[in-house]
Design a protein around this motif. Structure first.
Motif, PDB file in Angstrom:
ATOM      1  N   PHE A  37      10.789  40.994  -8.338  1.00 31.31           N
ATOM      2  CA  PHE A  37       9.976  40.906  -7.121  1.00 31.31           C
ATOM      3  C   PHE A  37      10.507  39.839  -6.159  1.00 31.31           C
ATOM      4  O   PHE A  37      10.690  40.090  -4.964  1.00 31.31           O
ATOM      5  N   GLY A  38      10.776  38.648  -6.676  1.00 30.28           N
ATOM      6  CA  GLY A  38      11.269  37.564  -5.828  1.00 30.28           C
ATOM      7  C   GLY A  38      12.594  37.912  -5.166  1.00 30.28           C
ATOM      8  O   GLY A  38      12.810  37.656  -3.971  1.00 30.28           O
ATOM      9  N   GLU A  39      13.480  38.514  -5.939  1.00 35.21           N
ATOM     10  CA  GLU A  39      14.789  38.918  -5.411  1.00 35.21           C
ATOM     11  C   GLU A  39      14.621  39.947  -4.289  1.00 35.21           C
ATOM     12  O   GLU A  39      15.319  39.895  -3.270  1.00 35.21           O
ATOM     13  N   THR A  40      13.677  40.865  -4.487  1.00 39.75           N
ATOM     14  CA  THR A  40      13.419  41.893  -3.475  1.00 39.75           C
ATOM     15  C   THR A  40      12.933  41.263  -2.173  1.00 39.75           C
ATOM     16  O   THR A  40      13.398  41.617  -1.083  1.00 39.75           O
ATOM     17  N   LEU A  41      12.005  40.319  -2.269  1.00 38.73           N
ATOM     18  CA  LEU A  41      11.479  39.663  -1.075  1.00 38.73           C
ATOM     19  C   LEU A  41      12.577  38.904  -0.334  1.00 38.73           C
ATOM     20  O   LEU A  41      12.620  38.904   0.899  1.00 38.73           O
ATOM     21  N   ASN A  42      13.459  38.265  -1.077  1.00 40.08           N
ATOM     22  CA  ASN A  42      14.578  37.556  -0.447  1.00 40.08           C
ATOM     23  C   ASN A  42      15.469  38.525   0.323  1.00 40.08           C
ATOM     24  O   ASN A  42      15.939  38.218   1.427  1.00 40.08           O
ATOM     25  N   ASN A  43      15.708  39.706  -0.248  1.00 38.73           N
ATOM     26  CA  ASN A  43      16.530  40.726   0.418  1.00 38.73           C
ATOM     27  C   ASN A  43      15.870  41.215   1.705  1.00 38.73           C
ATOM     28  O   ASN A  43      16.537  41.414   2.723  1.00 38.73           O
ATOM     29  N   VAL A  44      14.550  41.421   1.638  1.00 36.83           N
ATOM     30  CA  VAL A  44      13.817  41.876   2.824  1.00 36.83           C
ATOM     31  C   VAL A  44      13.940  40.848   3.947  1.00 36.83           C
ATOM     32  O   VAL A  44      14.210  41.175   5.098  1.00 36.83           O
TER      33      VAL A  44
ATOM     34  N   LEU B 172      12.912  48.079   1.876  1.00 29.95           N
ATOM     35  CA  LEU B 172      13.330  47.632   0.542  1.00 29.95           C
ATOM     36  C   LEU B 172      12.113  47.254  -0.297  1.00 29.95           C
ATOM     37  O   LEU B 172      12.068  47.528  -1.501  1.00 29.95           O
ATOM     38  N   LEU B 173      11.121  46.631   0.333  1.00 34.70           N
ATOM     39  CA  LEU B 173       9.889  46.282  -0.379  1.00 34.70           C
ATOM     40  C   LEU B 173       9.086  47.547  -0.685  1.00 34.70           C
ATOM     41  O   LEU B 173       8.504  47.668  -1.768  1.00 34.70           O
ATOM     42  N   CYS B 174       9.074  48.490   0.247  1.00 36.13           N
ATOM     43  CA  CYS B 174       8.367  49.764   0.017  1.00 36.13           C
ATOM     44  C   CYS B 174       8.955  50.489  -1.197  1.00 36.13           C
ATOM     45  O   CYS B 174       8.212  50.973  -2.058  1.00 36.13           O
ATOM     46  N   SER B 175      10.274  50.551  -1.256  1.00 37.53           N
ATOM     47  CA  SER B 175      10.937  51.228  -2.382  1.00 37.53           C
ATOM     48  C   SER B 175      10.628  50.519  -3.693  1.00 37.53           C
ATOM     49  O   SER B 175      10.398  51.165  -4.729  1.00 37.53           O
ATOM     50  N   TYR B 176      10.613  49.194  -3.652  1.00 34.44           N
ATOM     51  CA  TYR B 176      10.313  48.413  -4.856  1.00 34.44           C
ATOM     52  C   TYR B 176       8.897  48.723  -5.348  1.00 34.44           C
ATOM     53  O   TYR B 176       8.674  48.971  -6.546  1.00 34.44           O
ATOM     54  N   LEU B 177       7.922  48.703  -4.447  1.00 35.27           N
ATOM     55  CA  LEU B 177       6.523  48.947  -4.831  1.00 35.27           C
ATOM     56  C   LEU B 177       6.336  50.373  -5.346  1.00 35.27           C
ATOM     57  O   LEU B 177       5.562  50.611  -6.283  1.00 35.27           O
TER      58      LEU B 177
ATOM     59  N   GLY C  20       2.469  42.638  -2.516  1.00 35.05           N
ATOM     60  CA  GLY C  20       3.435  43.465  -1.789  1.00 35.05           C
ATOM     61  C   GLY C  20       2.766  44.278  -0.694  1.00 35.05           C
ATOM     62  O   GLY C  20       3.268  44.357   0.431  1.00 35.05           O
ATOM     63  N   LEU C  21       1.622  44.879  -1.000  1.00 32.89           N
ATOM     64  CA  LEU C  21       0.887  45.670  -0.011  1.00 32.89           C
ATOM     65  C   LEU C  21       0.430  44.796   1.147  1.00 32.89           C
ATOM     66  O   LEU C  21       0.536  45.184   2.319  1.00 32.89           O
ATOM     67  N   GLN C  22      -0.065  43.605   0.835  1.00 28.24           N
ATOM     68  CA  GLN C  22      -0.526  42.700   1.893  1.00 28.24           C
ATOM     69  C   GLN C  22       0.627  42.221   2.770  1.00 28.24           C
ATOM     70  O   GLN C  22       0.465  42.065   3.978  1.00 28.24           O
ATOM     71  N   LEU C  23       1.791  41.995   2.170  1.00 23.87           N
ATOM     72  CA  LEU C  23       2.956  41.594   2.960  1.00 23.87           C
ATOM     73  C   LEU C  23       3.352  42.683   3.961  1.00 23.87           C
ATOM     74  O   LEU C  23       3.885  42.397   5.037  1.00 23.87           O
ATOM     75  N   LEU C  24       3.097  43.931   3.604  1.00 24.04           N
ATOM     76  CA  LEU C  24       3.397  45.057   4.498  1.00 24.04           C
ATOM     77  C   LEU C  24       2.277  45.305   5.505  1.00 24.04           C
ATOM     78  O   LEU C  24       2.387  46.170   6.366  1.00 24.04           O
ATOM     79  N   GLY C  25       1.184  44.523   5.395  1.00 22.68           N
ATOM     80  CA  GLY C  25       0.062  44.690   6.309  1.00 22.68           C
ATOM     81  C   GLY C  25      -0.916  45.776   5.881  1.00 22.68           C
ATOM     82  O   GLY C  25      -1.709  46.256   6.679  1.00 22.68           O
ATOM     83  N   LEU C  26      -0.858  46.152   4.586  1.00 24.75           N
ATOM     84  CA  LEU C  26      -1.770  47.166   4.055  1.00 24.75           C
ATOM     85  C   LEU C  26      -2.948  46.483   3.343  1.00 24.75           C
ATOM     86  O   LEU C  26      -2.816  45.359   2.881  1.00 24.75           O
ATOM     87  N   GLU C  27      -4.066  47.172   3.288  1.00 22.50           N
ATOM     88  CA  GLU C  27      -5.280  46.607   2.687  1.00 22.50           C
ATOM     89  C   GLU C  27      -5.524  47.203   1.300  1.00 22.50           C
ATOM     90  O   GLU C  27      -5.923  48.355   1.178  1.00 22.50           O
ATOM     91  N   PRO C  28      -5.295  46.428   0.225  1.00 25.52           N
ATOM     92  CA  PRO C  28      -5.532  46.936  -1.129  1.00 25.52           C
ATOM     93  C   PRO C  28      -7.019  47.227  -1.330  1.00 25.52           C
ATOM     94  O   PRO C  28      -7.878  46.538  -0.777  1.00 25.52           O
ATOM     95  N   LEU C  29      -7.300  48.260  -2.104  1.00 29.09           N
ATOM     96  CA  LEU C  29      -8.685  48.674  -2.366  1.00 29.09           C
ATOM     97  C   LEU C  29      -8.985  48.569  -3.853  1.00 29.09           C
ATOM     98  O   LEU C  29      -8.119  48.846  -4.689  1.00 29.09           O
ATOM     99  N   GLU C  30     -10.210  48.184  -4.192  1.00 28.88           N
ATOM    100  CA  GLU C  30     -10.607  48.105  -5.603  1.00 28.88           C
ATOM    101  C   GLU C  30     -10.882  49.482  -6.178  1.00 28.88           C
ATOM    102  O   GLU C  30     -10.751  49.709  -7.364  1.00 28.88           O
ATOM    103  N   ARG C  31     -11.268  50.416  -5.339  1.00 28.40           N
ATOM    104  CA  ARG C  31     -11.437  51.811  -5.766  1.00 28.40           C
ATOM    105  C   ARG C  31     -11.294  52.733  -4.577  1.00 28.40           C
ATOM    106  O   ARG C  31     -11.484  52.355  -3.444  1.00 28.40           O
TER     107      ARG C  31
END
Length: 286
Positions: free
Chosen positions: A212-219, A227-232, A274-285
């Motif tokens: 994960f850390g390596e991916t963020l550095n690449n982005v 690159l983060l989307c593909s990782y997730l 990862g979702l929050q870094l992309l500006g997406l809102e994670p949901l509990e359900r």
């Protein structure tokens, strides 16, 4: 060193003969401000890749004029265009471009219909909240998951699908993790004990989590969110395989159960961040 089609010197016009100003004027002023007032070390310009020559020239003028300090990086992060499902520039029927607010409203309504069909028992307020998160996330993710220099086709059906590399698929993956801890009656942070990797699905999931850390550095280095989307997307698929082949709550031993809970918790935290870094809102359900 910049030439036009005829091979003659190509100038950067900062002020026209009549006194008017151009894009280069405000861009140069902004570069000077970012260097002198903000003391920025790195400035990324996410602008249509067809403006590449403009930025090359403006950057060179800024350096020669002493508007930016020596260590300041100026980078044009060019991106492609959004086209309709037919591959042509995205237009409404009357020929005008689509407004973003209309695009988001349409995505939210389609997501509402989809979620209501899957969960008819949810109350209206929660349905609307989920639909808004899913609809807007779907539009954002459709844009960010493509290589930024590529043109792409905009398609509501594909972006709202629960299968494939889409926002609903990733949001659903996070809700699966959340549901494990909801059944357990514990929070995602309430896990302890060592992680023991035995099954191949556990090993594969853990190995991807460690990247994960390596991916963020690449982005950050390349300015390429896809690159983060593909990782997730990979991570969600590996968790799905782990979930199916490695029982968590029905594990053979308490030690194995705690280990798998910790692995699931780490997956959930990584997906959420990862979702929050992309500006997406994670949901509990969903």
């Amino acid at each position: 060193e910049f030439k036009n089609a005829e091979g003659n010197p190509l100038p950067v016009i900062v002020q026209k003969a009549g006194g008017g100003y151009l894009y280069a004027t405000t861009d140069l002023a902004a570069m000077r401000y970012r260097s002198q007032a903000l003391q920025a070390d790195r400035v990324l310009y996410f602008v249509d890749q067809r403006q590449a020559l403009h930025f090359q020239m403006a950057f060179e003028v800024a350096r020669r004029a002493g508007f930016v300090h020596d260590g300041m990086q100026l980078e044009h992060m060019g991106f492609g265009t959004m086209n309709g499902a037919d591959g042509r520039p995205f237009k409404t029927r009357d020929g005008g471009t689509v407004k973003l607010v209309d695009l988001l409203d349409e995505a939210e309504q389609r997501a509402y219909n989809l979620v209501k069909e899957k969960n008819p028992d949810l109350d209206e307020a929660e349905l609307r909240q989920i639909a808004r998160a899913v609809g807007i996330s779907a539009v954002k993710y459709a844009d960010l998951s493509k290589h930024r220099t590529s043109d792409y086709r905009f398609n509501f059906e594909l972006m709202l699908s629960f299968e494939g590399n889409t926002a609903p698929y990733l949001l659903y993956a996070y809700t699966r993790v959340a549901s494990v801890f909801r059944k357990l009656g514990k929070g995602i942070d309430e896990t302890d004990g060592p992680i023991q990797l035995e099954a191949e699905q556990e090993l594969a999931l853990a190995a991807r989590l460690a990247q994960f850390g390596e991916t963020l550095n690449n982005v950050g280095e390349k300015g390429e969110p896809h690159l983060l989307c593909s990782y997730l997307y990979d991570l969600a698929g590996l968790f799905s395989s782990f979930y199916e082949h490695c029982p968590i709550l029905a594990a053979e031993t308490e030690q194995q159960k705690q280990s798998r809970l910790r692995l699931a918790a780490l997956t959930g935290k990584t997906l959420k961040q990862g979702l929050q870094l992309l500006g997406l809102e994670p949901l509990e359900r969903m």
